[in-house]
Design an enzyme around this catalytic site. Structure first.
Site, short mmCIF file in Angstrom:
data_model
loop_
_atom_site.label_atom_id
_atom_site.label_comp_id
_atom_site.label_asym_id
_atom_site.label_seq_id
_atom_site.Cartn_x
_atom_site.Cartn_y
_atom_site.Cartn_z
N CYS A 258 8.13 -3.58 8.80
CA CYS A 258 8.82 -2.85 7.76
C CYS A 258 10.51 -2.97 8.24
CB CYS A 258 8.48 -1.51 7.29
SG CYS A 258 8.39 -0.40 8.91
N GLU B 196 10.38 -8.01 -0.19
CA GLU B 196 9.83 -8.27 1.16
C GLU B 196 8.61 -9.09 1.22
OE1 GLU B 196 7.41 -4.21 2.31
OE2 GLU B 196 8.78 -4.39 3.96
N GLY C 231 3.53 2.11 3.96
CA GLY C 231 3.07 0.78 3.17
C GLY C 231 3.80 0.37 2.13
N GLU D 215 5.29 -0.42 -3.70
CA GLU D 215 4.40 -0.39 -5.01
C GLU D 215 3.56 0.70 -4.79
OE1 GLU D 215 2.92 -4.24 -5.82
OE2 GLU D 215 1.38 -3.33 -7.43
N GLY E 67 3.55 3.05 -2.73
CA GLY E 67 4.09 4.35 -2.61
C GLY E 67 4.45 5.07 -3.78
N GLU F 128 7.10 6.24 3.89
CA GLU F 128 7.81 5.27 4.75
C GLU F 128 7.34 3.78 4.11
OE1 GLU F 128 8.67 2.30 6.91
OE2 GLU F 128 7.52 3.05 8.54
N LYS G 105 -6.74 7.55 6.28
CA LYS G 105 -7.31 6.54 5.90
C LYS G 105 -6.64 5.08 6.44
CE LYS G 105 -6.85 3.91 2.63
NZ LYS G 105 -7.18 2.47 3.33
P1 NDP Z 1 -0.43 -1.66 0.80
O1 NDP Z 1 0.87 -0.81 0.81
O2 NDP Z 1 -1.24 -1.85 -0.44
O3 NDP Z 1 -1.31 -0.82 1.72
C1 NDP Z 1 -1.12 0.17 2.62
C2 NDP Z 1 -2.24 1.28 2.75
O4 NDP Z 1 -2.22 1.90 1.24
C3 NDP Z 1 -3.42 0.75 3.04
O5 NDP Z 1 -4.28 1.54 3.78
C4 NDP Z 1 -4.23 0.59 1.85
O6 NDP Z 1 -5.62 0.55 1.78
C5 NDP Z 1 -3.48 1.83 1.04
N1 NDP Z 1 -3.59 1.76 -0.40
C6 NDP Z 1 -3.55 0.75 -1.29
N2 NDP Z 1 -3.61 1.03 -2.70
C7 NDP Z 1 -3.80 2.30 -2.30
C8 NDP Z 1 -4.15 3.25 -3.57
N3 NDP Z 1 -4.03 3.04 -4.95
N4 NDP Z 1 -4.07 4.69 -3.36
C9 NDP Z 1 -4.05 5.00 -2.01
N5 NDP Z 1 -4.02 4.18 -0.92
C10 NDP Z 1 -3.94 2.81 -1.14
O7 NDP Z 1 -0.07 -2.63 1.58
P2 NDP Z 1 -0.69 -4.27 1.62
O8 NDP Z 1 -1.61 -4.31 2.94
O9 NDP Z 1 -1.41 -4.62 0.35
O10 NDP Z 1 0.66 -5.07 1.84
C11 NDP Z 1 1.26 -5.55 0.72
C12 NDP Z 1 2.64 -5.63 1.09
O11 NDP Z 1 2.91 -4.28 1.47
C13 NDP Z 1 3.08 -6.55 2.27
O12 NDP Z 1 3.27 -7.86 2.19
C14 NDP Z 1 4.31 -5.81 2.58
O13 NDP Z 1 5.52 -6.35 1.99
C15 NDP Z 1 3.95 -4.27 2.27
N6 NDP Z 1 3.89 -3.53 3.41
C16 NDP Z 1 4.77 -2.61 4.09
C17 NDP Z 1 4.48 -1.99 5.05
C18 NDP Z 1 5.62 -1.00 5.73
O14 NDP Z 1 5.31 -0.84 6.79
N7 NDP Z 1 6.60 -0.82 5.21
C19 NDP Z 1 2.99 -1.97 5.61
C20 NDP Z 1 2.05 -2.82 5.07
C21 NDP Z 1 2.73 -3.49 3.93
P3 NDP Z 1 -6.41 -0.92 1.92
O15 NDP Z 1 -5.44 -1.71 2.11
O16 NDP Z 1 -7.33 -0.49 2.87
O17 NDP Z 1 -6.97 -1.33 0.73
#
Ligand code: NDP
Length: 517
Positions: A286, A387, A230, A233, A235, A252, A177
């Protein structure tokens, strides 16, 4: 006509059961450029069932590693043949500068598939264990089952490859996903897996909202493992949801990586490197080096040069080859960056350069922010601890190596870090004291699918890449054969039923039953 991208479930390209779609927005313009089918809970269930069947009765997990490797090499070849289209899609959907997409992303996807093909081809599925008289013992590595992968938008196609390649190389099946903000190249990569001949149901791709499709995938009792990249939070939420059927989870997560510039660093080189470390992909990385600790004796000269060169970076649309820094992913992300910059000012830090949105001619609706450097920062400020995920650097001065290490380690994160120095021995000593999963010396962002990548502390659990990453997708089975078994009259366990005085004395080397836990 606007291009439309469908889900891939059980080898079929299909729309969502609900018929819902979402727009793919080009962050360089703020305009929609394609539509994407939006998976709901029904679609997740269909995809998981397809992956379950492919795992339970399909040929993929039962194939020899060498055979699976051929398919992964074929995927790599197809990615190479389609490099131009994939790079352009990634630039439009995720806002990667076309230079980065062509030179970095696609090459990394190819090398990821090749690396895991090579690991599968080694067929190291069995490993002897230390000898023990009376029994033979060995390990077998086996696939885990159905893997649910949830990926972010910042490196969409790379993250898809980082999850798909090791999972399928090890004989698992996958439901991925991607983030709705950049989902297209994941669907395209999944289609290339099918085109390469990988059986139906082995790779399924279901763009959809995290709160709906993501939760359904991670919560499914038919999924055996989750791999997530991602925010920290989300995670945490993934860990909670995984606990239902005790899924294996690799996470990660976020980072706030420290770049340490020692007083013997080659100035020009380290300035360039520090800028690359933080402003690569507009800071939405990240492992970005978002905290910079420079030794006080060289700080004025170093920071002056850093600010000068940051000002020269060209912010522009992703598809324009001369752009150094592209847009951020969305208006929401732009708001987040803006909020943090204003917070930094309130906390007492000084904006040395940038600190505002910018408009790119002809791309007025794009989400552009000027590369920003804060001076006069304290490591306890929120801009140095949280972050931001945008082009924002916090610079701090330190007296010596000890202070640099102490402050660098004062963070909830531990993903990456780096040291800039002309003395490799000194830099290695600093690197060894940093509490992070990766440390680069005189370099940054050097992630290689051959070497493990993972985080300490709240930056994650487990590793991606290399043998360590491969093993995250394999169960370990211990097989024990009692060599004397069939020749004995009764199982030794029977002896335990005798009074202690009547039990035969154990031989010096024989192993006894060990009830363990
Ligand atoms: P998220 O952690 O929210 O999103 C990452 C993935 O998780 C997306 O596919 C998202 O889906 C999915 N997701 C969100 N909520 C859930 C849930 N409850 N259950 C299962 N999957 C879920 O990152 P954001 O895009 O909202 O970014 C927010 C912040 O996160 C950024 O500002 C950054 O600080 C951090 N981030 C860190 C990353 C890294 O590489 N370490 C990468 C991206 C973000 P969808 O978005 O499609 O709804």
């Amino acid at each position: 006509m606007t291009e439309h991208f469908q889900l891939l479930i059980g080898g079929q390209s299909t729309d969502a059961a609900s018929g819902k779609t979402f727009d793919a927005i080009d962050p360089s313009t703020g305009e929609p450029f394609a539509t994407v089918a939006e998976a709901g809970v029904d679609d997740v269930e269909r995809a998981v069932q397809a992956a379950r069947t492919a795992f339970d009765v399909g040929p993929w997990p039962r194939m020899k590693g060498r055979e699976r490797a051929k398919y992964l090499f074929a995927v790599a070849d197809l990615v190479k043949q389609n490099a131009g289209r994939l790079a352009e899609l990634e630039a439009r959907d995720a806002g990667h500068t076309i230079r980065l997409a062509k030179g970095g992303d696609i090459g990394m996807v190819i090398s990821t598939f090749r690396t895991f093909a090579e690991l599968a081809a080694r067929e190291d599925d069995e490993e002897p264990l230390p000898r023990n008289p009376g029994s033979a013992n060995w390990l077998r590595y086996e696939p885990i089952g159905v893997c649910g992968a949830i990926t972010p938008w910042n490196f969409a196609i790379q993250m898809a490859a980082w999850k798909m390649a090791p999972a399928i190389a090890a004989g698992n099946t996958v439901v991925i996903k991607p983030a709705v903000q950049a989902a297209i190249t994941t669907v395209e990569l999944a289609r290339l897996c099918l085109e390469a001949g990988i059986p139906e149901g082995v790779v399924n791709a279901i763009p959809g909202a995290g709160s709906v499709a993501g939760e359904a995938l991670v919560g499914s009792p038919l999924v055996d493992k989750v791999a997530f990249t991602g925010s920290t939070e989300v995670g945490r939420r993934i860990m909670q949801l995984s606990s239902g059927n005790i899924k294996k989870a690799t996470l990660e997560l976020g980072g706030k990586s420290a770049a340490i510039v020692l007083d013997d660093a080659p100035l020009d080189y380290a300035v360039d490197g520090a800028l690359w470390g933080v402003f690569f992909h507009a800071g939405q990385v990240c492992s970005a080096g978002t905290r910079l600790f420079v030794q006080r004796s060289i700080a004025d000269e170093f920071v002056a040069e850093l600010v000068k060169r940051a000002e020269e970076l060209k912010v522009g649309p992703a598809l324009e080859p001369s752009s150094d820094v592209g847009p951020v992913i969305s208006d929401t992300q732009l708001d987040t960056v803006e909020r943090y910059v204003s917070l930094g000012k309130d906390e007492g830090a000084d904006v040395l350069v940038g600190g505002e949105r910018t408009v790119v001619e002809g791309h007025d609706g794009g989400y552009y922010y000027r590369p920003t450097i804060f001076g006069n920062v304290d490591n306890d400020m929120r801009i140095a601890q949280e972050e931001i995920f945008g082009p924002v650097l916090a610079v701090m001065q330190v007296e010596d190596d000890d202070e640099a290490v102490a402050l660098a380690n004062r963070s909830i994160y531990g993903l990456a870090g780096g040291v800039w120095s002309g003395d490799t021995g000194r830099a290695v000593k600093v690197a060894e004291r940093l509490r992070t999963g990766t440390v680069w010396i005189n370099d940054w962002h050097m992630i290689n699918p051959k070497y493990p990548f993972g985080g300490y502390k709240q930056s994650g659990i487990g590793h991606e890449h290399g043998v360590h990453g491969f093993n995250e997708y394999r169960e370990i089975k211990h097989i024990h054969v009692d060599l004397g078994g069939p020749s004995r009259k009764r199982h030794p366990w029977w002896e335990l039923t005798l009074p202690r005085s009547e039990r035969p004395a154990p031989g010096p080397d024989t192993e006894g039953p060990n009830p363990g836990s």
